[in-house]
Each structure stands twice: as structure tokens, then as C-alpha cells.
Design a protein around this motif. Structure first.
Motif, PDB file in Angstrom:
ATOM      1  N   ALA A   1       0.795  -1.227  -0.074  1.00  0.00           N
ATOM      2  CA  ALA A   1       0.151  -0.067   0.122  1.00  0.00           C
ATOM      3  C   ALA A   1       0.680   1.229  -0.097  1.00  0.00           C
ATOM      4  O   ALA A   1       0.363   2.402  -0.216  1.00  0.00           O
ATOM      5  CB  ALA A   1      -0.902   0.062   1.236  1.00  0.00           C
ATOM      6  N   TYR A   2       2.133   1.141   0.239  1.00  0.00           N
ATOM      7  CA  TYR A   2       3.172   2.376   0.451  1.00  0.00           C
ATOM      8  C   TYR A   2       4.206   2.393  -0.575  1.00  0.00           C
ATOM      9  O   TYR A   2       5.113   3.348  -0.560  1.00  0.00           O
ATOM     10  CB  TYR A   2       3.837   2.248   1.671  1.00  0.00           C
ATOM     11  N   HIS A   3       4.131   1.586  -1.691  1.00  0.00           N
ATOM     12  CA  HIS A   3       4.767   1.447  -2.857  1.00  0.00           C
ATOM     13  C   HIS A   3       6.278   1.524  -2.398  1.00  0.00           C
ATOM     14  O   HIS A   3       7.327   2.231  -2.759  1.00  0.00           O
ATOM     15  CB  HIS A   3       4.472   2.750  -3.638  1.00  0.00           C
TER      16      HIS A   3
ATOM     17  N   ALA B   1       9.509  -1.824  -5.919  1.00  0.00           N
ATOM     18  CA  ALA B   1       9.274  -1.745  -7.313  1.00  0.00           C
ATOM     19  C   ALA B   1       9.962  -2.893  -7.954  1.00  0.00           C
ATOM     20  O   ALA B   1      11.098  -3.362  -7.649  1.00  0.00           O
ATOM     21  CB  ALA B   1       9.948  -0.615  -7.955  1.00  0.00           C
ATOM     22  N   VAL B   2       9.070  -3.696  -8.703  1.00  0.00           N
ATOM     23  CA  VAL B   2       9.629  -4.857  -9.520  1.00  0.00           C
ATOM     24  C   VAL B   2      10.080  -4.436 -11.051  1.00  0.00           C
ATOM     25  O   VAL B   2       8.999  -4.016 -11.819  1.00  0.00           O
ATOM     26  CB  VAL B   2       8.672  -6.183  -9.323  1.00  0.00           C
ATOM     27  N   LEU B   3      11.263  -4.683 -11.327  1.00  0.00           N
ATOM     28  CA  LEU B   3      11.696  -4.570 -12.789  1.00  0.00           C
ATOM     29  C   LEU B   3      11.865  -5.901 -13.466  1.00  0.00           C
ATOM     30  O   LEU B   3      11.443  -6.904 -12.820  1.00  0.00           O
ATOM     31  CB  LEU B   3      12.712  -3.646 -12.902  1.00  0.00           C
TER      32      LEU B   3
ATOM     33  N   SER C   1      15.142  -7.058 -11.594  1.00  0.00           N
ATOM     34  CA  SER C   1      15.518  -6.922 -10.119  1.00  0.00           C
ATOM     35  C   SER C   1      14.425  -6.208  -9.559  1.00  0.00           C
ATOM     36  O   SER C   1      13.421  -5.778 -10.107  1.00  0.00           O
ATOM     37  CB  SER C   1      16.688  -5.817 -10.162  1.00  0.00           C
TER      38      SER C   1
ATOM     39  N   LEU D   1      13.452  -3.554  -6.362  1.00  0.00           N
ATOM     40  CA  LEU D   1      14.155  -2.209  -5.686  1.00  0.00           C
ATOM     41  C   LEU D   1      13.490  -2.290  -4.594  1.00  0.00           C
ATOM     42  O   LEU D   1      12.019  -1.993  -4.739  1.00  0.00           O
ATOM     43  CB  LEU D   1      14.092  -1.002  -6.541  1.00  0.00           C
TER      44      LEU D   1
ATOM     45  N   PHE E   1      12.340   0.216  -0.896  1.00  0.00           N
ATOM     46  CA  PHE E   1      12.452   1.613  -0.474  1.00  0.00           C
ATOM     47  C   PHE E   1      12.242   1.508   1.061  1.00  0.00           C
ATOM     48  O   PHE E   1      10.865   1.726   1.545  1.00  0.00           O
ATOM     49  CB  PHE E   1      11.531   2.769  -0.987  1.00  0.00           C
TER      50      PHE E   1
ATOM     51  N   GLU F   1      12.424   3.078   3.644  1.00  0.00           N
ATOM     52  CA  GLU F   1      11.956   4.366   4.414  1.00  0.00           C
ATOM     53  C   GLU F   1      10.582   4.437   4.322  1.00  0.00           C
ATOM     54  O   GLU F   1       9.750   5.464   5.029  1.00  0.00           O
ATOM     55  CB  GLU F   1      12.843   5.835   3.913  1.00  0.00           C
ATOM     56  N   LEU F   2       9.761   3.705   3.079  1.00  0.00           N
ATOM     57  CA  LEU F   2       8.394   3.898   2.993  1.00  0.00           C
ATOM     58  C   LEU F   2       7.651   2.754   3.527  1.00  0.00           C
ATOM     59  O   LEU F   2       6.400   2.792   3.650  1.00  0.00           O
ATOM     60  CB  LEU F   2       8.091   3.865   1.520  1.00  0.00           C
TER      61      LEU F   2
END
Lengths: 123, 282
Positions: B80-82, B85-87, B90, B92, B94, B96-97
């Protein structure tokens, strides 16, 4: 090749939205077929992590270049990790920005050019 | 008995009231001071505790095993807080979120995500004046999510002690986390339009939490007309008025508690505690 342009509306004559994560729409253009599509930006109404969410959506749609105004550090990290090229086109119309991109006239961005949460201001 | 000292507006005198209560009660009771204003703890400046322990407080955030990941994107979809991220090749993260809900490692079909500890701050404990058990939290600079640290401070509550919580200002998650579960909440305000505006917000918050509350007017001008009106309209009693007093301000500026400047006000704070107890147990 697909290109996404941050836009305030579905009208290509409107100026490029200077905000990446919080713009209302993305114009997604398939340059090979000159096919235009306007998609809503899921980050526009996000509670947080808007830039990440917007970038994730463009990654999923196979976009290879983004034209916008300003990008924050988290969104830039996602776009760069996905190998998506970034360009700025502040003040130009969506259509004009696309034309200049095709003519190689847009300034490339090498990383974030905005602070986190910068796109929330002035809402 | 657990009393939270809160306020909508910052700088109204939460710490002044909380420290005064602790010092007034310390003569007769076992007292505990829990500084939950972890973004800017300042109770220690006045109580000057001898801090004996210091422990890191962590929250779980996702760690990715890229060799197990199939980049299906499920984790990014449910976050819910993004914070992920899925590429194509890879993932990524975050941290801090991340709000540490655990959804990503729970739903990961490949078990490629596992929880890893992220330090968000420190909990320190000790004694002030031999009689006040003191605990506070210090949030690391740059960390935006303080409730888990506030929780870690509150977990140290001693049963049987008269416990006082110095809450953070505002009415958002940190203030709610600090105030919830208390027997009574003192709402500290000042007779200014800002003070009144934020008092109303804080009163709404404690009402929603179902916690009984009362008002303390700090830097009182003796009339406090608007606070009086609010008190009547809202049915919240004004339990104490602390006069605007130059000696108190001068002591504060030197890091001395209110009762050092005005020891004769000790009785007023003891009476305040008794009033809180009476309303809380009513």
C-alpha cells in the motif's frame, strides 16, 4: 518504442505536467505506429510513494523513455534501474515535446532534479 | 494509573506539565515518566535522569533474495505504500516507505522475501531523582515512522507505578499511539487562537479514542475566555491554570523544571493528579 509524457489532461495541446509522480495522466505513444493513448497516473491519488507507483506502471507498460518536468529521487531510481531514459520539456505542449523528442532536441536528465514530495505542493 | 499529557499544538507546555506531575508525585508514589515525544524528546532536559541502558529499536522491512525471485510483481502490487518496485530483472526496495505490515513476505509465492531488521531509533532508560523511573525514545534523523518506537517506550510500563506519558503534539498516528490505552488524557493548551484551534482537534481525537480528558491552560492570562467557552461547550473541565510567569520562563530557559522556580505550586499538581484519578475512575 514506447514513450510516456506527463500530462495534465488528455489533450496533447496542453503543456507537459512538470510533476512526474503526481501528474494526472501519461500520454503513452508508440513511436513506431504513431499510436497515442492517455492513461491515468495511479500515483496521482497515492497516499505516498507516488513516484515509485507511477514509474512501476510505466515499467509494466514497456515504456522506454519518459518526458516530464521534474522527477524525485525514488522515481528516478526506479526509472534508471529499468533503463528508461529521462528527458525534460518544461513549458512545452505534450505534442511539441513529443516532436522535439523525435528530432533529438530534448535535454536528457541523468538523475533526480526534484526533492522528495515536491509534486505535492501547489495541488 | 496511566495519564497521557497531550496537546494539538506544539509548544503549549506538555513537558512542563508532565515533568511537574512526576516531580510532585515522586515524594509519595512510585513514579514512571515515559517520554513518547520521540521526534523531539525533552523530558530528560528537566528531569536529568541517569541513563543506564540504551537499546536499538528496529522494525522489519523486506530483504530480497534475487536468486529466488521470479519478478512476478506480486509484492509491489500489494504494498500500500509503494515500498517495492519490481523490474524485469531486479527488485528495488524503499525501506523508508515501508510500514512493516509483512504483506510482501507473506504473499511472495517464491519465498524470495524475508524480514530484515531496520534500526529506527533508540530506547534509553534510567532513573531521575532516584524515585522516577525514566524511559524515552530517540528517533533517528530521517526516519518518518515513529509509532513502533513509541510502542517500544510504552512496553516498558511498570505495573503499580503512577505513569505519565509525554505525548508528541498533533493528532496523527504518533499522538494516537502515545495516548491510546491511557486512563486519562490531559490536554494542555494556551489562551491563543492557535492553541484553541488545536485543542479542539486534540479533544476530538481523545473522544474518538474513548479516553476521558480534561484541560490544562498554560500561560494563563487569568481569564482564558475562549478556552472557558470551549470547555463549557464541549463539557471538558479546566483542571488547572498555570499563570504566565516570568520566573517559570527564566527557569525553563536554564533547563530547570517549573517546580524549581515555583515550589509552592507542588500542591496544585498533586491536586491535578487527584482530579484526573477521580474522573478516570468515575
Amino acid at each position: 518504442m514506447k514513450i510516456a509524457i506527463s500530462a495534465p489532461s488528455k489533450n496533447p495541446a496542453d503543456p507537459v505536467d512538470s510533476r512526474f509522480g503526481r501528474c494526472s495522466f501519461f500520454a503513452v505513444v508508440d513511436a513506431d505506429q504513431e499510436k497515442w493513448e492517455f492513461i491515468p497516473n495511479p500515483g496521482a491519488s497515492s497516499g505516498g510513494g507516488a513516484g515509485i507507483q507511477a514509474a512501476q506502471e510505466l515499467v509494466k507498460r514497456g515504456v522506454r523513455a519518459v518526458i516530464t518536468g521534474r522527477v524525485g529521487p525514488n522515481a528516478a531510481a526506479v526509472l534508471q534501474a529499468a533503463g528508461i531514459k529521462l528527458y525534460t520539456a518544461g513549458g512545452k505542449s505534450v505534442q511539441e515535446a513529443y516532436r522535439q523528442f523525435l528530432n533529438n532536441e530534448l535535454a536528457p536528465l541523468t538523475g533526480a532534479n526534484a526533492m522528495p514530495h515536491a509534486g505535492i505542493r501547489g495541488r | 494509573m496511566l495519564i497521557a499529557v497531550a496537546s494539538g499544538k506544539g509548544g503549549t507546555g506538555k513537558t512542563t506539565v508532565a515533568v511537574s506531575l512526576a516531580l510532585a508525585l515522586a515524594g509519595s508514589e512510585k513514579v514512571q515518566y515515559l517520554d513518547c515525544d520521540v521526534e523531539e524528546p525533552n523530558g530528560h532536559l528537566f528531569l536529568k535522569p541517569r541513563l543506564e541502558t540504551k537499546e536499538p529499536v528496529t522494525v522489519p522491512v523486506p530483504k530480497v533474495d534475487q536468486s529466488r525471485c521470479t519478478f512476478c510483481g506480486r509484492c509491489a502490487e500489494i504494498c500500500a505504500y509503494h515500498a517495492l518496485a519490481v523490474l524485469a530483472g531486479s527488485v528495488l526496495t524503499f525501506p523508508e516507505l515501508c510500514h512493516s505490515c509483512g504483506g510482501c513476505w507473506y504473499f511472495c509465492p517464491e519465498k524470495a522475501l524475508t524480514p530484515a531488521a531496520r534500526e529506527i531509533g533508540w530506547r534509553e532508560e534510567g532513573w531521575a531523582t532516584e524515585r522516577i523511573a525514566f524511559t524515552h525514545g530517540r528517533l533517528n534523523v530521517g526516519v518518518a515512522i515513529s509509532p513502533p518506537l513509541i510502542q517500544a517506550v510504552k512496553e516498558r510500563r511498570l505495573s503499580g507505578a503512577a505513569a505519565i506519558i509525554d505525548a508528541p503534539p498533533g493528532t496523527s498516528c504518533p499522538a494516537i499511539k502515545a495516548v491510546e490505552g491511557s486512563d486519562f488524557c490531559l490536554l494542555v493548551t494556551e489562551p491563543t487562537p492557535f492553541g484553541l484551534h488545536d485543542l479542539e482537534l486534540a479533544a476530538e481525537m481523545v473522544r474518538a479514542l474513548g479516553i476521558k480528558s480534561g484541560i490544562v491552560v498554560n500561560r494563563s492570562d487569568g481569564r482564558d475566555q475562549e478556552v472557558e467557552e470551549f470547555s463549557r461547550k464541549y463539557g471538558l473541565p479546566i483542571l488547572l491554570r498555570i499563570p504566565l510567569d516570568r520566573q517559570v520562563a527564566a527557569a525553563y530557559a536554564r533547563g530547570l523544571p517549573l517546580l524549581a522556580a515555583r515550589p509552592q505550586w507542588r500542591e496544585d499538581f498533586l491536586a491535578l493528579w487527584e482530579k484526573c484519578k477521580k474522573v478516570a475512575c468515575h
